[in-house]
Design an enzyme around this catalytic site. Structure first.
Site, short mmCIF file in Angstrom:
data_model
loop_
_atom_site.label_atom_id
_atom_site.label_comp_id
_atom_site.label_asym_id
_atom_site.label_seq_id
_atom_site.Cartn_x
_atom_site.Cartn_y
_atom_site.Cartn_z
N TRP A 181 11.61 4.68 9.00
CA TRP A 181 11.98 6.07 9.30
C TRP A 181 13.30 6.50 8.67
O TRP A 181 13.68 7.64 8.75
CB TRP A 181 12.12 6.20 10.84
CG TRP A 181 12.78 4.97 11.39
CD1 TRP A 181 12.15 3.87 11.90
CD2 TRP A 181 14.19 4.67 11.40
NE1 TRP A 181 13.07 2.90 12.21
CE2 TRP A 181 14.33 3.36 11.93
CE3 TRP A 181 15.33 5.36 11.02
CZ2 TRP A 181 15.57 2.75 12.07
CZ3 TRP A 181 16.56 4.75 11.15
CH2 TRP A 181 16.67 3.46 11.68
N ASN A 182 14.06 5.58 8.06
CA ASN A 182 15.46 5.90 7.79
C ASN A 182 15.68 6.85 6.62
O ASN A 182 16.61 7.65 6.63
CB ASN A 182 16.30 4.62 7.62
CG ASN A 182 15.87 3.78 6.45
OD1 ASN A 182 14.67 3.69 6.15
ND2 ASN A 182 16.81 3.16 5.77
N LYS A 205 1.42 4.94 5.09
CA LYS A 205 1.54 4.90 6.55
C LYS A 205 3.03 4.96 6.87
O LYS A 205 3.74 3.95 6.82
CB LYS A 205 0.93 3.60 7.08
CG LYS A 205 0.46 3.64 8.51
CD LYS A 205 1.50 3.70 9.58
CE LYS A 205 2.43 2.55 9.76
NZ LYS A 205 3.51 2.90 10.72
N PRO A 206 3.53 6.16 7.17
CA PRO A 206 4.96 6.27 7.48
C PRO A 206 5.23 5.83 8.91
O PRO A 206 4.30 5.66 9.70
CB PRO A 206 5.22 7.78 7.33
CG PRO A 206 3.91 8.42 7.68
CD PRO A 206 2.82 7.45 7.26
N ASP A 207 6.50 5.68 9.26
CA ASP A 207 6.84 5.44 10.66
C ASP A 207 6.43 6.67 11.47
O ASP A 207 6.60 7.81 11.00
CB ASP A 207 8.35 5.22 10.79
CG ASP A 207 8.72 4.77 12.19
OD1 ASP A 207 8.85 3.55 12.41
OD2 ASP A 207 8.87 5.64 13.08
N GLY A 255 10.66 -2.33 5.22
CA GLY A 255 10.95 -2.42 6.65
C GLY A 255 11.73 -3.68 6.95
O GLY A 255 12.42 -4.22 6.08
N SER A 256 11.58 -4.17 8.18
CA SER A 256 12.37 -5.33 8.60
C SER A 256 11.83 -6.60 7.97
O SER A 256 10.65 -6.69 7.61
CB SER A 256 12.34 -5.44 10.12
OG SER A 256 11.01 -5.68 10.53
N GLU A 277 10.44 -4.71 0.44
CA GLU A 277 11.83 -4.22 0.46
C GLU A 277 12.31 -4.36 1.90
O GLU A 277 11.90 -3.59 2.77
CB GLU A 277 11.89 -2.75 0.04
CG GLU A 277 11.25 -2.44 -1.31
CD GLU A 277 12.06 -2.95 -2.49
OE1 GLU A 277 13.24 -3.30 -2.29
OE2 GLU A 277 11.51 -3.01 -3.59
N LEU A 278 13.18 -5.34 2.17
CA LEU A 278 13.45 -5.72 3.56
C LEU A 278 14.93 -5.53 3.93
O LEU A 278 15.65 -4.80 3.27
CB LEU A 278 12.99 -7.16 3.77
CG LEU A 278 11.55 -7.44 3.30
CD1 LEU A 278 11.19 -8.90 3.46
CD2 LEU A 278 10.54 -6.55 4.01
N CYS A 311 19.48 0.70 4.01
CA CYS A 311 19.32 -0.73 3.71
C CYS A 311 20.48 -1.26 2.87
O CYS A 311 20.84 -2.43 2.99
CB CYS A 311 17.99 -0.97 3.03
SG CYS A 311 17.77 -0.02 1.52
P1 NAD Z 1 9.72 -2.28 10.91
O1 NAD Z 1 9.44 -3.48 10.10
O2 NAD Z 1 9.71 -2.42 12.38
O3 NAD Z 1 8.65 -1.11 10.59
C1 NAD Z 1 8.46 -0.62 9.28
C2 NAD Z 1 7.05 -0.05 9.16
O4 NAD Z 1 6.10 -1.09 9.35
C3 NAD Z 1 6.71 1.02 10.20
O5 NAD Z 1 5.92 2.01 9.58
C4 NAD Z 1 5.87 0.24 11.22
O6 NAD Z 1 4.99 1.08 11.95
C5 NAD Z 1 5.13 -0.72 10.34
N1 NAD Z 1 4.68 -1.98 10.94
C6 NAD Z 1 5.22 -2.62 12.01
N2 NAD Z 1 4.57 -3.80 12.20
C7 NAD Z 1 3.63 -3.90 11.24
C8 NAD Z 1 2.66 -4.89 10.90
N3 NAD Z 1 2.54 -6.03 11.60
N4 NAD Z 1 1.85 -4.68 9.84
C9 NAD Z 1 1.97 -3.55 9.09
N5 NAD Z 1 2.87 -2.56 9.37
C10 NAD Z 1 3.69 -2.75 10.44
O7 NAD Z 1 11.09 -1.70 10.37
P2 NAD Z 1 12.14 -0.78 11.12
O8 NAD Z 1 12.97 -1.68 11.97
O9 NAD Z 1 11.50 0.38 11.74
O10 NAD Z 1 13.01 -0.27 9.86
C11 NAD Z 1 14.29 -0.69 9.57
C12 NAD Z 1 14.27 -1.87 8.59
O11 NAD Z 1 13.85 -1.42 7.29
C13 NAD Z 1 15.66 -2.45 8.37
O12 NAD Z 1 15.58 -3.85 8.41
C14 NAD Z 1 16.05 -1.98 6.97
O13 NAD Z 1 16.97 -2.81 6.30
C15 NAD Z 1 14.71 -1.97 6.30
N6 NAD Z 1 14.73 -1.12 5.08
C16 NAD Z 1 14.77 -1.74 3.87
C17 NAD Z 1 14.82 -0.98 2.71
C18 NAD Z 1 14.89 -1.64 1.35
O14 NAD Z 1 14.68 -0.95 0.34
N7 NAD Z 1 15.19 -2.94 1.26
C19 NAD Z 1 14.81 0.43 2.80
C20 NAD Z 1 14.78 1.01 4.05
C21 NAD Z 1 14.73 0.23 5.20
#
Ligand code: NAD
Length: 544
Positions: A181-182, A205-207, A255-256, A277-278, A311
């Site tokens: 979502w960020n 599939k966005p947040d 995501g994470s 991209e984590l 990130c």
């Molecule tokens: P998250 O991993 O909880 O969720 C991200 C997305 O994945 C959401 O759309 C969520 O609904 C989906 N999701 C959750 N579980 C899933 C699964 N098992 N299978 C498939 N999809 C699933 O991330 P968050 O905590 O909401 O976002 C913040 C994280 O994103 C931070 O760690 C940040 O550093 C990272 N981030 C990284 C970058 C980059 O370019 N490296 C950019 C932006 C954010």
């Protein structure tokens, strides 16, 4: 006192100014006629449930929309697959035209996008503008460079002159994008644009919190001339993300790290590609030769842009002892003067955290550090007077190594200070993390800074800048090492990840009756002797 102006305004009930409690959406009123066409773009059917998002500035409901069922996800991928077959045959120049128009359209309609992004994320407008600027950059870059990135390459054949080799780039098919979502506009499009340019279709599939911005991106692509079916949005949470991974030909996950590992494991089982991209625990080194006054504003922005929910933002400041006292005093003063606010204009420096979960995590990290003996130099408080999820920009000193904030990603407006007495120690401290996303080095001596940068285990390092120049260098790869990811976006790196390569080898000798089989037809030891002589000659001629 963190922000006198904001606190005074809060006391008088005037924080933000533009947000009327009766209309928490603010100036961009999300009336049904605005909302309905966006929500109608979600790939969903009757009865699959709904999700309600809220506006982080106020905590008030923002929009209720249908979520996608497993069948909806499968059907969206089938539609995308059908559309992709035609799209892949269109000339690259025609596909690039869509990106050119999209880049312009995002600039022209930026106020719509900025309002939506702010209302869904709670970020300050300047952080929202970074998204608009980034998409304009990325769209232009791929529109201009697309043909070159995707062009076929000739290579030397096995037998000079008699064989020819061409390597072509082919689209993968349907690319799934799962995003947090960020930075909702950037995340909706940054990987989708090179994917589309390369002849793929994309299902995003966005947040759930930032679905409207993703739908706005879909509408913008439509208006830029993208044919139907090529960019679709499925809505919902984890289950919808998991379902998408089951159907697509490549998954671009942001995501994470914890979720990234799960997505990568499933992609591995399905033998599809994954770009990941984590998270990060990014460090910034302040060397002893910096001009502190000149450096402080940039370093403050490096730490607190988008309230640290970025990130590549900095969570660890590593400061040379020789200037630590002066630097910390001036840095803390600047942090305390940051203006917090929920305004849909450029008056605030720092916006809100995006959710209760974010507020809980930031609070837990700060509380844990304090319980272990850390000291607060600025912030350290929830600013409920400004909005339900606002948290004061925070600087922590004397943080023990075992504290959560020292090792885990906070993803919020919190930075720790560590003192070192030489560059060597700075490198050791900066590399002492499981992550490897981004780092920065501040020094007047750019040669010295480059030598430090070479030793940092990160996908990108900025010198005398926080993150903006790295992010904006769209021709160069941007990706994480170690637990921060696999693959990279931007430039040729995105195209590498989003295409398959196909090698086509031609035996030209058949025209003269001189194929490999002619050679083998000589029988006995002769073919081996001829090949041995040829290989030795090629070595002497240093043929590659
Ligand atoms: P998250 O991993 O909880 O969720 C991200 C997305 O994945 C959401 O759309 C969520 O609904 C989906 N999701 C959750 N579980 C899933 C699964 N098992 N299978 C498939 N999809 C699933 O991330 P968050 O905590 O909401 O976002 C913040 C994280 O994103 C931070 O760690 C940040 O550093 C990272 N981030 C990284 C970058 C980059 O370019 N490296 C950019 C932006 C954010």
């Amino acid at each position: 006192m963190i922000d006198d102006a904001a606190a005074d305004a809060a006391a008088s009930g005037a924080v933000g100014g533009v947000l009327d409690p009766e209309h928490p959406q603010g100036t961009f009123v999300l009336e049904p006629e605005v909302m309905a066409p966006l929500v109608a773009r979600i790939a969903s059917s009757e009865g699959s449930g709904t999700h309600r998002s809220m506006c982080p500035f106020t905590g008030a409901p923002l929009v209720t929309f249908p979520v996608s069922s497993a069948e909806d996800v499968a059907a969206a991928v089938v539609r995308a697959r059908v559309a992709q077959r035609t799209w892949a045959r269109r000339p690259v120049r025609e596909r690039a035209g869509v990106l050119q128009r999209l880049g312009q359209l995002v600039l022209e309609r930026q106020s719509e996008a900025l309002d939506l992004i702010q209302l869904e994320t709670g970020k300050a407008r300047r952080a929202a503008f970074e998204e608009v600027a980034d998409i304009a950059q990325v769209a232009r870059h791929y529109a201009v460079r697309g043909e070159r990135y995707l062009s076929s390459r000739r290579h030397a054949g096995m037998i000079p002159l008699l064989t020819g080799v061409r390597v072509h780039r082919r689209p993968i098919g349907v690319v799934g994008a799962v995003t947090p979502w960020n930075y909702p506009l950037v995340l909706a499009l940054a990987e989708a644009l090179p994917a589309l340019l390369a002849g793929n279709a994309v299902v995003l599939k966005p947040d759930p919190q930032t679905t409207l911005t993703a739908l706005w991106a879909a509408e913008a692509l439509d208006d830029a001339g993208l044919p139907a079916g090529l960019f679709q949005v499925v809505a919902g949470g984890r289950e919808v993300g998991e379902e998408l991974v089951e159907h697509v030909d490549h998954i671009a996950f942001t995501g994470s790290t914890a979720t990234g590992r799960k997505v990568a494991a499933r992609a591995g089982e399905r033998l599809i590609g994954a770009t990941l991209e984590l998270g990060g625990k990014n460090a910034l080194y302040v060397a002893d030769d910096v001009d502190v006054d000149a450096a402080v504003p940039g370093i403050v922005r490096a730490c607190f842009a988008n309230a640290g929910q970025l990130c590549v933002s900095v969570e660890r400041l590593v400061v040379h002892e020789a200037i630590a006292d002066e630097f910390v005093a001036k840095f803390v003063r600047a942090v305390r003067s940051l203006r917090l606010g929920p305004a849909l204009d450029y008056t605030a420096d720092v916006g809100s955290l995006t959710s209760q979960a974010q507020l809980d995590k930031v609070t837990a990290h700060v509380d844990d550090a304090l319980a272990r003996g850390a000291r607060v130099l600025a912030g350290g408080v929830h600013r409920a007077d400004v909005g339900p999820y606002f948290y004061a920009p925070t600087v922590l000193d004397d943080v023990p190594a075992q504290a959560e904030v020292a090792r885990e990603e906070t993803f919020g407006p919190v930075v720790t200070i560590t003192r070192v007495d030489c560059d060597e120690d700075a490198v050791t401290v900066m590399n002492d993390t499981e992550y490897g996303l981004h780092a920065a080095v501040w020094s007047r001596d750019t040669g010295r800074a480059r030598r430090v940068a070479e030793r940092i285990e990160c996908g990108s390092v900025a010198i005398n800048d926080g993150y903006t120049l790295t992010w904006g260098s769209v021709a160069a790869p941007l990706g994480g090492w170690k637990a921060s990811g696999l693959g990279a976006r931007h430039g040729a790196a995105s195209i590498d990840g989003l295409t398959r390569q196909q090698t086509v080898v031609t035996s030209r000798g058949s025209r003269f009756g001189a194929t490999l089989d002619t050679l083998y037809g000589l029988g006995g030891e002769t073919p081996s002797r001829v090949l041995t002589t040829a290989l030795s000659a090629m070595r002497r001629l240093r043929m590659g």
